[in-house]
Write an enzyme that holds these catalytic residues in place. Structure first.
Site, PDB file in Angstrom:
ATOM      1  N   ASP A 118       0.840  -1.210   0.000  1.00 37.46           N
ATOM      2  CA  ASP A 118       0.000   0.000   0.000  1.00 37.46           C
ATOM      3  C   ASP A 118       0.875   1.261   0.000  1.00 37.46           C
ATOM      4  OD1 ASP A 118      -2.330   1.511   0.034  1.00 37.46           O
ATOM      5  OD2 ASP A 118      -2.576   1.387   2.210  1.00 37.46           O
TER       6      ASP A 118
HETATM    7  N1  LIG Z   1       4.334   6.801  13.403  1.00 36.49           N
HETATM    8  C1  LIG Z   1       3.603   7.850  13.025  1.00 36.49           C
HETATM    9  N2  LIG Z   1       4.015   9.106  13.320  1.00 36.49           N
HETATM   10  C2  LIG Z   1       3.276  10.187  12.938  1.00 36.49           C
HETATM   11  N3  LIG Z   1       2.119  10.102  12.243  1.00 36.49           N
HETATM   12  C3  LIG Z   1       1.656   8.873  11.913  1.00 36.49           C
HETATM   13  C4  LIG Z   1       2.378   7.691  12.271  1.00 36.49           C
HETATM   14  N4  LIG Z   1       1.691   6.619  11.816  1.00 36.49           N
HETATM   15  C5  LIG Z   1       0.609   7.111  11.203  1.00 36.49           C
HETATM   16  N5  LIG Z   1       0.564   8.457  11.236  1.00 36.49           N
HETATM   17  C6  LIG Z   1      -0.508   9.341  10.689  1.00 36.49           C
HETATM   18  O1  LIG Z   1      -1.745   8.653  10.743  1.00 36.49           O
HETATM   19  C7  LIG Z   1      -2.288   8.461   9.423  1.00 36.49           C
HETATM   20  C8  LIG Z   1      -2.959   7.109   9.378  1.00 36.49           C
HETATM   21  O2  LIG Z   1      -2.008   6.091   9.680  1.00 36.49           O
HETATM   22  P1  LIG Z   1      -1.888   4.785   8.785  1.00 36.49           P
HETATM   23  O3  LIG Z   1      -1.634   5.172   7.380  1.00 36.49           O
HETATM   24  O4  LIG Z   1      -0.893   3.880   9.404  1.00 36.49           O
HETATM   25  O5  LIG Z   1      -3.382   4.208   8.973  1.00 36.49           O
HETATM   26  P2  LIG Z   1      -4.310   3.348   8.027  1.00 36.49           P
HETATM   27  O6  LIG Z   1      -5.701   3.475   8.511  1.00 36.49           O
HETATM   28  O7  LIG Z   1      -3.728   1.980   7.944  1.00 36.49           O
HETATM   29  O8  LIG Z   1      -4.163   4.074   6.648  1.00 36.49           O
HETATM   30  P3  LIG Z   1      -4.722   3.690   5.202  1.00 36.49           P
HETATM   31  O9  LIG Z   1      -5.861   4.623   4.959  1.00 36.49           O
HETATM   32  O10 LIG Z   1      -3.540   4.013   4.326  1.00 36.49           O
HETATM   33  O11 LIG Z   1      -5.066   2.256   5.213  1.00 36.49           O
HETATM   34  C9  LIG Z   1      -1.090   8.616   8.478  1.00 36.49           C
HETATM   35  O12 LIG Z   1      -1.472   9.025   7.190  1.00 36.49           O
HETATM   36  C10 LIG Z   1      -0.260   9.677   9.225  1.00 36.49           C
HETATM   37  O13 LIG Z   1      -0.800  10.961   8.983  1.00 36.49           O
HETATM   38 MG   LIG Z   2      -2.180   4.950   5.565  1.00 38.41          MG
END
Ligand SMILES: Nc1ncnc2c1ncn2[C@@H]1O[C@H](COP(=O)(O)OP(=O)(O)OP(=O)(O)O)[C@@H](O)[C@H]1O
Ligand SMILES: [Mg+2]
Length: 280
Positions: free
Chosen positions: A150
């Site tokens: 992804d």
């Molecule tokens: N370690 C981190 N430090 C700072 N911000 C973070 C971190 N991990 C995630 N984020 C923020 O949180 C948001 C969502 O996290 P992440 O992409 O891991 O979640 P998701 O729900 O799996 O996303 P997706 O919609 O791509 O499936 C990221 O786009 C970023 O803005």
């Molecule tokens: Mg994400």
């Protein structure tokens, strides 16, 4: 320590503390599947250190999904295997005893998402650095038998010093199927359709080639300021002349519609040249 826990519990709603240890503070990110909060670790508070960590927990849509803790545990397992300066580090996994909410604890990455940076203001050198770093980082991932699956501009953070960090291994896969955790994505709309390879939209499983397709499509946008387009089973690369000359063939190959047209022999002289000048 006990008195500190009591004091914090008095000030904070119990539901805002995960397993009597991680205190949820502000919401800093919202993905399609999860919410991400800055947190304080009670042990850091006790020893008077800053935590600089975040908790990733399922959002209200994902909470209903039966595989929710498996999804987060899978992300934890993959990240725990990795140690790379351009990949976020994971610190803990848990399931909150009171609420049953699963979570992972990650280092806090300061910076902005690549999707929020103005591509038109970036220097060519910076774009080239992003390209090289992304290729090197996924080469490292693939050599550890992991496919990210992804890669898109919402899963890449860049800080003030232009350091890049790849995040979100929520739907990553093992190449060799060893230690694979059984996941059921059927109710979870997981991939970003703007950057994933065409075969993924046809429900094929992600591969090394599909990770490369995503990087190529992100960097194609960086260099040309326009997205790739897919029409009649062909990928259309408008303005490809804006891609540095020596890299054009790499982009054309990695953005072929058919996965089998993207693979090359490692002995290919052009590949060797790229490896030496760009990815070494
Ligand atoms: N370690 C981190 N430090 C700072 N911000 C973070 C971190 N991990 C995630 N984020 C923020 O949180 C948001 C969502 O996290 P992440 O992409 O891991 O979640 P998701 O729900 O799996 O996303 P997706 O919609 O791509 O499936 C990221 O786009 C970023 O803005
Ligand atoms: Mg994400």
């Amino acid at each position: 320590m006990k008195s500190l826990i009591k004091k914090v519990q008095k000030q904070t709603k119990m539901s805002n503390i995960l397993n009597k240890r991680y205190i949820l503070k502000e919401l800093i990110g919202e993905g399609g599947l999860c919410d991400v909060y800055k947190v304080d670790d009670l042990y850091d508070l006790h020893f008077k250190y800053e935590s600089n960590i975040v908790a990733k927990i399922p959002n209200s849509k994902l909470k209903e999904h039966k595989d929710v803790s498996t999804l987060l545990y899978s992300e934890y397992r993959f990240l725990r295997k990795l140690n790379h300066p351009n990949i976020v580090k994971v610190l803990d996994f848990g399931i909150d005893k009171k609420s049953n909410i699963p979570y992972i604890i990650l280092e806090y990455i300061e910076g902005k998402l690549l999707k929020d940076l103005p591509f038109f203001e970036m220097s060519k050198k910076f774009k080239l650095d992003i390209f090289k770093t992304l290729v090197k980082t996924i080469n490292y991932l693939h050599s550890n038998n992991i496919i990210h699956a992804d890669i898109n501009p919402s899963n890449i953070i860049i800080n003030d010093q232009n350091h890049l960090t790849l995040i979100d291994f929520g739907i990553s896969k093992s190449i060799k199927n060893e230690e694979e955790i059984e996941l059921n994505y059927s109710n979870v709309k997981a991939y970003n359709p703007n950057y994933c390879a065409p075969e993924i939209l046809e429900n094929e499983l992600p591969t090394i080639e599909s990770d490369y397709f995503s990087i190529a499509s992100i960097c194609f946008e960086l260099f040309t300021l326009n997205n790739i387009k897919i029409n009649n089973n062909k990928v259309i690369l408008n303005n490809i002349l804006k891609v540095p000359f020596l890299l054009r063939f790499w982009f054309k190959r990695n953005l072929m519609y058919k996965k089998s047209d993207r693979t090359v022999k490692k002995s290919n002289i052009y590949e060797k040249f790229l490896k030496f000048f760009y990815f070494s």
